[in-house]
Structure formats: structure tokens, C-alpha cells
Design an enzyme around this catalytic site. Structure first.
Site, PDB file in Angstrom:
ATOM      1  CD  GLU A  96      10.161 -40.678 -36.871  1.00 12.46           C
ATOM      2  OE1 GLU A  96       9.798 -40.573 -35.530  1.00 12.46           O
ATOM      3  OE2 GLU A  96       9.699 -39.817 -37.904  1.00 12.46           O
ATOM      4  CB  CYS A 143       6.691 -37.855 -34.311  1.00 10.95           C
ATOM      5  SG  CYS A 143       7.850 -37.319 -35.810  1.00 10.95           S
TER       6      CYS A 143
END
Ligand code: ADP
Length: 539
Positions: A259, A293
Site C-alpha cells: 500500500e 497517501c
């Protein structure tokens, strides 16, 4: 609109939070980025500590994985009350280590973790249940019955980042444990105390020794974990570090779920509600000081509304109150570490050198790692600000001719984590969403699926691969293992020895049923099949 501010002051901060000097006598020092005061220390794990932890985890695996799923679920469910009882301490700790406002610790870390516990524990039985494959006539005719079961890998190494430490220290670990794996967590060296808190909370569950362990340190400790014999790695961090993780994982062919970062685009169509969209985009780009993110890092707004939208965006950003996250009246804290501050300053400096205008913000403060949130225009793809992950409080805005241009520019990125479309026309927004290269697209909000544990989370391209959350996330921590049964156990299978002309002809005739040849050919083949059927009952 205010006068453009293009001054980016060089930081005068001398900050001890550098990787090289944050270790003292084998201790990792945690600092509050708002005050630069020490929060506390943890002992760094040695290579030997890592190997011992991995050995313990392997020893614990047969016991933990053999505990019925229902019992694993009830064990892990107890975490929610334990977290709830310590909620003030956890929120303050997250705030002191990351710098973010306490309310963000609550809304983006603690609440999602409680959500995860609730959803994962209620869905695990379903998500991990054995499945019957679709009916396949040939397998049935040949006497086979099959099912797909899901088995845990063994020891899972979880390497986590500093931006959402509580969220990531729990998320992948919870799934891995529910699935029957044992877990070794390596939290970020910037947020070791949150990692230590996770360790304390799990310890209260009294799981079999070695089921959940925490090791501490920086990248070298992460590398030691991957080199030790772990069976799966769940990594969350930057694409650069991901490459180092993959290189080491390649040595043992250890599977990895990644991720990574993003360069999320917000597409603002001309029918978007101006006030709400400006407020939403400001939040989506600046929450956690932009260290997300899935932050909005590029805004593409229809030229028809660009001017009033940018005015409102600037107003929103100028209204934000910066300060120490522990103060409930603060909207934005400092950046979490000096390395990140340098990256953000570098991106802005380079953008300004190439002609970008800073409409507001873009300055450091004299105290702590604060950076005034910035809105920029006059930006283009030649600037690292528009290509690389900035991971900081900067909102570059581009006015676009139409939807086509917005989609083209949004997709022009090596990242593909999430995106958002802002419009009052739901149908149109969904059509745009369908065309965006991203793991999730949110309409009239941004990245909220990170807080929906029943949905898969992850991206494509440099945003990583594999998924966390949802059924797909749970499946990252198990491998499918097929069990095939036999309905005629006393009979010789037709494809066993001895081979002869009859068995050859039998299979030769069978082939036609797997083609689109005319029905007549198939009817003719039935008599061949029957003539060449070599049935033998053994003992
Ligand atoms: P961030 O920018 O979020 O710190 P990193 O990718 O540098 O992202 O770090 C994420 C996690 O990966 C942290 O726990 C960090 O200690 C760890 N890490 C850093 N370098 C390495 C490496 N070479 N190998 C394994 N883990 C690493």
C-alpha cells in the site's frame, strides 16, 4: 484573493529527528514535531531480536491457526473495549508523535480501527469460508468433487508508516491474525510509542505467546524482518522503500502486499457546489497536514468556475488555525518529520522557480515543523509538485477546458490510489469516475473508503498492489488451497496405467465435447465413448 506570496523561508530549525541521530544507545527517540520535545524512547531491536521473534512466531503458528475461527474472533473482538478505555491516551499519543490534531486521531485512526474490528470480526466467517467452485460437467462425470479452502500463510511481517500509525499498526495485523497467521509488527521509527501502545493492547488479550509481537527500529530492522523467514509481508510506505522491500523479498520469493503513495486528483466540474467543494477539497488536501497517501495533490477545476472556486479555496485555507494538535481549537498541526518538511519545501521551491504562483501559505514557522498550507496556480507537469508525491500541505490548482481534459490530466500519473469527482450530477460524476485510473473514486468527498473496512483499499501503478480491507484484503492473508474428492474410490481412474488403444480412443472422443462442433458430431462421439470405456473395479 490575496497577493501572491512566493517567499519560502529556509528552515532555521535545528531538529534532532534525523534517522541517523535519533538512536541513542540503541534507543529510538520519539519527538513531538510541534514542540520538538522528547515524547519517550523505545529499545531498538537487534538482528538477533528479530530472528528470535520470527522463530517464536513460527512456533506459535500451529497453535494459533488451529484455534477455531470463532474463538480467534472473540479473542480479537475484546480489543475494541480496550481501545475505547484508553481512547484519550491513544488520541494524545498519536497527536504528539505525528503532530496531527487530536480529532483527526479520533476520526481517521481510532474510529476506523474500531470499525475494522467490528466489520472484520463479523465478516471473517464468511470471508474465510470454504467455497464450492462453479459446476463443471466433465469433473462431475469423471467422479470429482472439489472445494476451495483458505489457509493462513504462517508468519506475517507488517511494516507500517508514520502518517497513520494507529490505523496501520492495527489494520493489516487484525486481518492477518483473524485469518490464522501470527504477526510481527514493525512500526515506523518516527512513531514508536504508538507501536508500543499496540503491543500493550494486544498483550492484554493473552494470545498464545508469539502470536503478536512488535519489533522496533528503522529500515535496517525492516530489512532484517524480511530476511528472516516470514511467509508474507504487508508493507505500507513510499514507492522508493517498496522497491527495497521487494528486492529483499525476491530472495525468498516472499509474497508482499503493497500500500504505497498517491498523487490524487480532485476533478471539480462546473456544476459542483462551490462553497462545499472548496471546503471539501481544502480538507482533502490538508488533513493530517497533507501527509496522507490519498491526499488531494492535484486539483483540476472547470475553467468556467475556476476563479470563484480558487477564491473560496484560498479563503478556506487561510482560515485554518495552525498549532499543537493537542489543542482542540486547532485545524492543522506541523509536519511529522524534518525529512518530509524538506520534501515539501523542495517541491514548492522548484514549482515557483518554474513559474508557479503561491496564492497563500508556503512558509515555515520559527517553531516546530509547521508549514503554512499553500494554494498554487500556474503549475504544470514539468514540476515535481505535479508528478511526485508531495505528502504535505500544498494544493496546486489547474483550470481545465472540459471534462475530457480533466480526465486526461488526472490519469497522467504514475500513481493510481484514489481520486474524487465533484459535481451535483451524480450520473455524470459516475461516468467520469469510471474513466479514472484509481483504486477508489469518491464523489463529492475524498478517500472516505479508507474508513470503510468492508471495501477493498489499494491502488495501481506506483500506488502499489494487492488490497487491504474488505474481503479482498482478508484474502491477502490466506492462500487458496483446493481439496478434490473422489466419488468412485474403488474404481481405477480412466487416465491411470495401463495405457492402451481403448483409453486413447476414449479421450480422443471426449475432446469434441469441449469444442463448438455440430451437435451431430457430439452425438456420434457418445457411442465411441461408450465403446472405449475401460471400467475396472479394483479392491
Ligand atoms: P515513510 O516515508 O512513510 O517513512 P517509508 O517507506 O520510508 O515511508 O517507511 C515505511 C516503513 O518502512 C517504516 O516502518 C520504515 O522503517 C520502513 N522501512 C524504511 N526503509 C526500509 C527498508 N529499506 N526495508 C524495509 N523497511 C523499511
Amino acid at each position: 484573493m490575496s497577493e501572491p506570496e512566493v517567499v519560502i523561508k529556509a528552515s532555521s530549525i535545528s531538529f534532532p529527528r534525523d534517522r541517523k541521530i535519533s538512536f541513542t544507545n540503541g534507543e529510538l527517540i520519539s519527538y513531538d514535531p510541534a514542540t520538538l520535545q522528547e515524547n519517550g524512547r523505545v529499545k531498538v531491536s537487534s538482528e538477533e531480536d528479530v530472528q528470535v521473534a520470527v522463530a517464536h512466531a513460527h512456533q506459535a503458528f500451529p497453535l494459533w491457526s488451529s484455534i477455531p475461527l470463532g474463538e480467534r474472533i472473540s479473542n480479537l473482538k475484546r480489543l475494541s473495549n480496550l481501545i475505547y478505555d484508553d481512547v484519550e491516551e491513544i488520541a494524545a499519543l498519536v497527536s504528539r508523535e505525528c503532530g496531527k490534531p487530536k480529532i483527526e486521531a479520533l476520526t481517521s485512526e481510532i474510529l476506523p480501527v474500531l470499525n475494522m474490528i467490528s466489520v472484520y470480526t463479523s465478516q471473517a466467517e464468511k470471508w474465510l469460508a470454504a467455497e464450492k467452485p462453479p459446476f463443471f460437467w466433465l469433473a462431475w462425470l469423471l467422479g470429482k468433487s472439489a472445494k476451495i479452502t483458505y489457509k493462513p500463510f504462517g508468519v506475517v511481517g507488517v511494516i507500517t508508516p508514520w502518517n497513520y500509525p494507529f490505523y496501520y499498526d492495527f489494520g493489516p495485523a487484525l486481518m492477518a491474525l483473524l485469518a490464522g497467521n501470527t504477526v510481527i509488527l514493525k512500526p515506523s521509527e518516527y512513531t514508536p510509542l504508538v507501536g508500543k501502545k499496540a503491543q500493550e493492547l494486544f498483550a492484554k488479550l493473552n494470545l498464545p505467546p508469539g502470536t503478536f509481537q512488535v519489533i522496533h527500529g528503522a529500515g535496517d530492522v525492516g530489512q532484517a524482518l524480511i530476511r528472516a523467514r516470514v511467509d508474507k509481508i504487508a508493507f505500507t510506505g513510499s514507492p522508493k522503500t517498496a522497491r527495497a522491500v521487494l528486492a529483499t523479498a525476491a530472495e525468498r520469493l516472499t509474497p508482499v502486499v503493497m500500500e504505497l503513495g498517491g498523487k490524487d486528483a480532485a476533478i471539480v466540474l462546473e456544476d459542483a457546489p462551490l462553497e462545499t467543494t472548496a471546503a471539501g477539497v481544502a480538507w482533502a488536501g490538508l488533513t493530517s497536514a497533507g501527509q496522507v497517501c490519498a491526499s488531494v495533490e492535484r486539483v483540476y477545476v472547470s475553467e468556467k468556475i475556476a476563479k470563484p472556486f480558487i477564491d473560496r479555496l484560498v479563503n478556506n485555507v487561510q482560515g485554518l488555525r495552525m498549532g499543537q494538535g493537542l489543542d482542540p481549537e486547532v485545524d492543522m498541526g506541523p509536519l511529522t518529520n524534518e525529512r518530509q518538511l524538506e520534501i515539501v519545501k523542495g517541491h514548492l521551491r522548484q514549482a515557483v522557480e518554474h513559474g508557479a504562483q503561491v496564492l497563500t501559505g508556503g512558509k515555515t514557522k520559527d517553531q516546530g515543523l509547521f508549514f503554512e498550507p499553500a494554494v498554487l496556480v500556474g503549475v504544470d507537469r514539468s514540476m515535481s509538485l505535479m508528478r511526485e508525491e508531495t505528502f504535505g500541505p500544498a494544493l496546486p490548482v489547474v483550470a481545465v477546458k472540459d471534462e475530457e481534459e480533466a480526465v486526461r490530466l488526472a490519469n497522467d500519473s504514475s500513481f493510481g490510489l484514489t481520486a474524487s469527482v465533484w459535481s451535483l450530477n451524480r450520473e455524470r460524476a459516475e461516468k467520469v469516475a469510471q474513466r479514472l485510473r484509481a483504486g477508489a473514486v469518491t464523489i463529492n468527498d475524498h478517500a472516505v473508503s479508507a474508513g470503510l473496512p468492508n471495501m477493498p483499499w489499494g491502488g495501481i501503478g506506483e500506488s502499489g498492489f494487492g488490497r487491504i480491507h474488505g474481503r479482498q484484503g482478508m484474502q491477502e492473508f490466506v492462500y487458496p488451497s483446493v481439496i478434490v474428492g473422489e466419488r468412485f474410490p474403488r474404481w481405477k481412474r480412466l487416465w491411470w496405467y495401463p495405457y492402451n488403444q481403448k483409453s486413447y480412443q476414449f479421450f480422443r472422443s471426449l475432446l469434441v465435447f469441449l469444442t463448438n462442433k455440430p451437435l451431430l458430431d457430439k452425438i456420434r462421439a457418445i457411442s465411441h465413448l461408450w465403446r472405449n470405456l475401460d471400467l475396472r473395479r479394483l479392491h
